[in-house]
Write a protein that holds these residues in place. Structure first.
Motif, PDB file in Angstrom:
ATOM      1  N   LYS A  65     125.631  70.099  26.764  1.00 16.05           N
ATOM      2  CA  LYS A  65     126.602  69.172  27.364  1.00 16.05           C
ATOM      3  C   LYS A  65     127.804  70.068  28.107  1.00 16.05           C
ATOM      4  N   ILE A  66     128.383  71.009  27.293  1.00 15.27           N
ATOM      5  CA  ILE A  66     129.234  71.914  28.162  1.00 15.27           C
ATOM      6  C   ILE A  66     128.590  72.408  29.483  1.00 15.27           C
ATOM      7  N   GLY A  67     127.557  73.185  29.257  1.00 18.82           N
ATOM      8  CA  GLY A  67     126.486  73.358  30.262  1.00 18.82           C
ATOM      9  C   GLY A  67     126.253  72.326  31.477  1.00 18.82           C
ATOM     10  N   LEU A  68     125.940  71.236  31.127  1.00 20.18           N
ATOM     11  CA  LEU A  68     126.161  70.181  32.159  1.00 20.18           C
ATOM     12  C   LEU A  68     127.240  70.109  33.004  1.00 20.18           C
ATOM     13  N   THR A  69     128.429  70.100  32.218  1.00 20.03           N
ATOM     14  CA  THR A  69     129.732  69.857  32.815  1.00 20.03           C
ATOM     15  C   THR A  69     130.234  71.064  33.768  1.00 20.03           C
ATOM     16  N   ILE A  70     129.745  72.204  33.418  1.00 18.38           N
ATOM     17  CA  ILE A  70     129.921  73.206  34.392  1.00 18.38           C
ATOM     18  C   ILE A  70     128.989  73.273  35.586  1.00 18.38           C
ATOM     19  N   THR A  71     127.658  72.511  35.045  1.00 18.74           N
ATOM     20  CA  THR A  71     126.705  72.486  36.352  1.00 18.74           C
ATOM     21  C   THR A  71     127.419  71.646  37.480  1.00 18.74           C
ATOM     22  N   LEU A  72     127.999  70.393  36.977  1.00 19.82           N
ATOM     23  CA  LEU A  72     128.465  69.543  37.830  1.00 19.82           C
ATOM     24  C   LEU A  72     129.662  69.985  38.740  1.00 19.82           C
ATOM     25  N   PHE A  73     130.364  70.768  38.019  1.00 14.57           N
ATOM     26  CA  PHE A  73     131.701  71.625  38.589  1.00 14.57           C
ATOM     27  C   PHE A  73     131.161  72.478  39.614  1.00 14.57           C
ATOM     28  N   LEU A  74     130.214  73.135  39.314  1.00 15.00           N
ATOM     29  CA  LEU A  74     129.339  73.944  40.475  1.00 15.00           C
ATOM     30  C   LEU A  74     128.939  73.097  41.675  1.00 15.00           C
ATOM     31  N   ILE A  75     128.140  72.139  41.329  1.00 11.69           N
ATOM     32  CA  ILE A  75     127.588  71.125  42.467  1.00 11.69           C
ATOM     33  C   ILE A  75     129.025  70.556  43.105  1.00 11.69           C
ATOM     34  N   GLY A  76     130.002  70.261  42.622  1.00 11.62           N
ATOM     35  CA  GLY A  76     131.140  69.658  43.489  1.00 11.62           C
ATOM     36  C   GLY A  76     131.452  71.028  44.228  1.00 11.62           C
ATOM     37  N   ALA A  77     131.428  72.121  43.874  1.00  7.16           N
ATOM     38  CA  ALA A  77     132.211  73.322  44.557  1.00  7.16           C
ATOM     39  C   ALA A  77     131.275  73.696  45.928  1.00  7.16           C
ATOM     40  N   THR A  78     130.234  72.905  45.982  1.00  9.73           N
ATOM     41  CA  THR A  78     129.455  73.122  47.091  1.00  9.73           C
ATOM     42  C   THR A  78     129.638  72.143  48.366  1.00  9.73           C
ATOM     43  N   LEU A  79     130.455  71.062  47.914  1.00 13.95           N
ATOM     44  CA  LEU A  79     130.511  69.931  48.899  1.00 13.95           C
ATOM     45  C   LEU A  79     131.720  70.370  49.775  1.00 13.95           C
ATOM     46  N   ASN A  80     132.020  71.246  50.660  1.00 16.50           N
ATOM     47  CA  ASN A  80     133.056  71.364  51.479  1.00 16.50           C
ATOM     48  C   ASN A  80     132.766  70.653  52.778  1.00 16.50           C
ATOM     49  N   LEU A  81     134.023  70.600  53.595  1.00 14.67           N
ATOM     50  CA  LEU A  81     134.072  70.021  54.703  1.00 14.67           C
ATOM     51  C   LEU A  81     132.836  70.461  55.676  1.00 14.67           C
ATOM     52  N   ASN A  82     132.530  71.602  55.666  1.00 15.26           N
ATOM     53  CA  ASN A  82     131.310  72.219  56.652  1.00 15.26           C
ATOM     54  C   ASN A  82     129.890  71.659  56.172  1.00 15.26           C
ATOM     55  N   SER A  95     135.723  71.832  26.548  1.00 21.48           N
ATOM     56  CA  SER A  95     135.614  70.294  26.792  1.00 21.48           C
ATOM     57  C   SER A  95     137.155  69.540  27.134  1.00 21.48           C
ATOM     58  N   ILE A  96     137.718  70.283  27.831  1.00 23.89           N
ATOM     59  CA  ILE A  96     138.953  69.590  28.128  1.00 23.89           C
ATOM     60  C   ILE A  96     138.892  68.807  29.550  1.00 23.89           C
ATOM     61  N   ILE A  97     137.966  68.940  30.122  1.00 24.21           N
ATOM     62  CA  ILE A  97     137.566  67.904  31.191  1.00 24.21           C
ATOM     63  C   ILE A  97     136.125  67.355  31.157  1.00 24.21           C
ATOM     64  N   SER A  98     136.252  65.968  31.568  1.00 21.83           N
ATOM     65  CA  SER A  98     135.041  65.536  31.327  1.00 21.83           C
ATOM     66  C   SER A  98     133.965  65.937  32.652  1.00 21.83           C
ATOM     67  N   PRO A  99     132.492  65.479  32.430  1.00 20.53           N
ATOM     68  CA  PRO A  99     131.706  65.837  33.523  1.00 20.53           C
ATOM     69  C   PRO A  99     132.025  65.032  35.110  1.00 20.53           C
ATOM     70  N   PRO A 100     132.460  63.945  35.180  1.00 18.32           N
ATOM     71  CA  PRO A 100     132.935  63.451  36.345  1.00 18.32           C
ATOM     72  C   PRO A 100     134.150  64.120  37.006  1.00 18.32           C
ATOM     73  N   ILE A 101     135.053  64.495  36.057  1.00 11.54           N
ATOM     74  CA  ILE A 101     136.424  65.127  36.437  1.00 11.54           C
ATOM     75  C   ILE A 101     135.778  66.607  36.619  1.00 11.54           C
ATOM     76  N   ALA A 102     134.870  67.281  36.076  1.00 10.49           N
ATOM     77  CA  ALA A 102     134.715  68.451  36.454  1.00 10.49           C
ATOM     78  C   ALA A 102     133.938  68.628  38.055  1.00 10.49           C
ATOM     79  N   LEU A 103     133.116  67.570  38.344  1.00  9.97           N
ATOM     80  CA  LEU A 103     132.576  67.455  39.515  1.00  9.97           C
ATOM     81  C   LEU A 103     133.671  67.152  40.692  1.00  9.97           C
TER      82      LEU A 103
END
Length: 321
Positions: free
Chosen positions: A272-289, A33-41
């Motif tokens: 809530k930790i699981g949700l933060t990781i989920t948002l990080f993984l969703i962010g990791a799908t948003l590449n330029l392609n 929980s060092i980073i928040s959900p928005p920062i994880a995304l």
């Protein structure tokens, strides 16, 4: 005799190893929980565009599992009576928003001349529950990989914006916890971003938003049947979101079994930790392609449809609620 490794091949292995270390490092930060959900995304978006995603093949399955696990876990922090009350209050607004979004989405798609199946997926994703709705509707209309990925790309891009924008707008408009919970459940596409935004706003907003959004998710079933009729796919398999039943069970245990109070806060914390990781993984799908593959017309349809439902939902909550 040992074969000498080619320098380019060795460099690729080192690069992949470095990507994996960075990726896992951010997940560890989420775990503690060092980073928040928005920062994880945001971290996911930055990492995938700078270093790439070394675990892209596993991303979709991980997002699906972690989101469902987190939602069920959040049920241990909710009261059944309050949830039923929130569900009743949001029912008419939910029904109105779903059908008005689907109708307006269909008209928008025809006006913009968006490909028919892509247009329907974007409309369903906006109307019900984002990526989960698209995943359920895609096999019903027998969409191809490109049509599905474009619709998912539109939804994920707008979800990323919503996670940051909605709490700011809510505070600027001085929305109450109840008003914000209803608004973000109706207006934000994906359950993960709804929960993330509502959690940032407050505990009451989180309970209302989660309950209303999951109630909306149940509309996947009738909308899937309707879609099968419209697209004339009689043999289509309809997916039922069974994890919602587990969420209800967790909520009932938390409300009526006193012993649950011992472990419930810990389960909610893990969720809530699981949700933060989920948002990080969703962010990791948003590449330029992903951004390039979406195209202008589908993105415009998604944006216009989003503005429509967010504005309509806000007016309904503030002046008709």
């Amino acid at each position: 005799m040992r074969t000498k490794q080619h320098p380019v091949s060795h460099l690729f292995e080192v690069s992949l190893y470095f990507q994996q270390i960075v990726f896992v490092g951010v997940i560890v930060l989420c775990l503690f929980s060092i980073i928040s959900p928005p920062i994880a995304l945001l971290s996911g978006v930055v990492l995938v565009n700078v270093f790439g995603n070394p675990f892209l093949a596993f991303n979709h399955k991980a997002i699906t599992f972690l989101l469902q696990f987190s939602v069920v876990g959040l049920g241990f922090g909710m009261n059944a009576s309050s949830a039923i009350s929130a569900g009743k209050e949001g029912f008419l607004l939910t029904v109105f928003s779903i059908f008005s979004t689907l109708v307006f989405g269909t008209l928008l798609g025809k006006w913009l001349k968006t490909e028919k199946k892509t247009s329907h997926l974007i409309s369903c994703g906006t109307a019900i529950c984002g990526g989960s709705a698209i995943a359920a509707i895609a096999p019903v209309i027998k969409s191809n990989e490109n049509q599905t990925s474009v619709a998912l790309g539109v939804i994920f891009i707008l979800n990323a914006i919503a996670l940051f924008a909605f709490p700011l707008i809510g505070h600027q408009l001085d929305l109450s916890q109840k008003e914000f919970g209803l608004w973000c459940a109706i207006s934000i596409h994906d359950t993960s971003s709804v929960v993330g935004a509502a959690n940032k706003y407050g505990a009451e907003a989180l309970q209302i938003a989660t309950t209303v959004k999951l109630a909306m998710a149940l509309w996947i079933i009738p909308i899937s049947i309707f879609t099968a009729v419209v697209f004339k796919n009689k043999n289509s398999k309809i997916r039922i979101p069974y994890f919602i039943g587990l969420f209800i069970l967790a909520m009932l245990l938390n409300t009526y079994i006193p012993a649950t109070a011992i472990v419930a806060p810990h389960i909610v914390g893990i969720a809530k930790i699981g949700l933060t990781i989920t948002l990080f993984l969703i962010g990791a799908t948003l590449n330029l392609n992903t951004l390039k593959s979406v195209g202008v017309k589908p993105l415009l349809q998604g944006v216009f449809l989003w503005i429509f439902i967010a504005g309509l939902g806000l007016v309904s909550i503030l002046y008709l609620g």
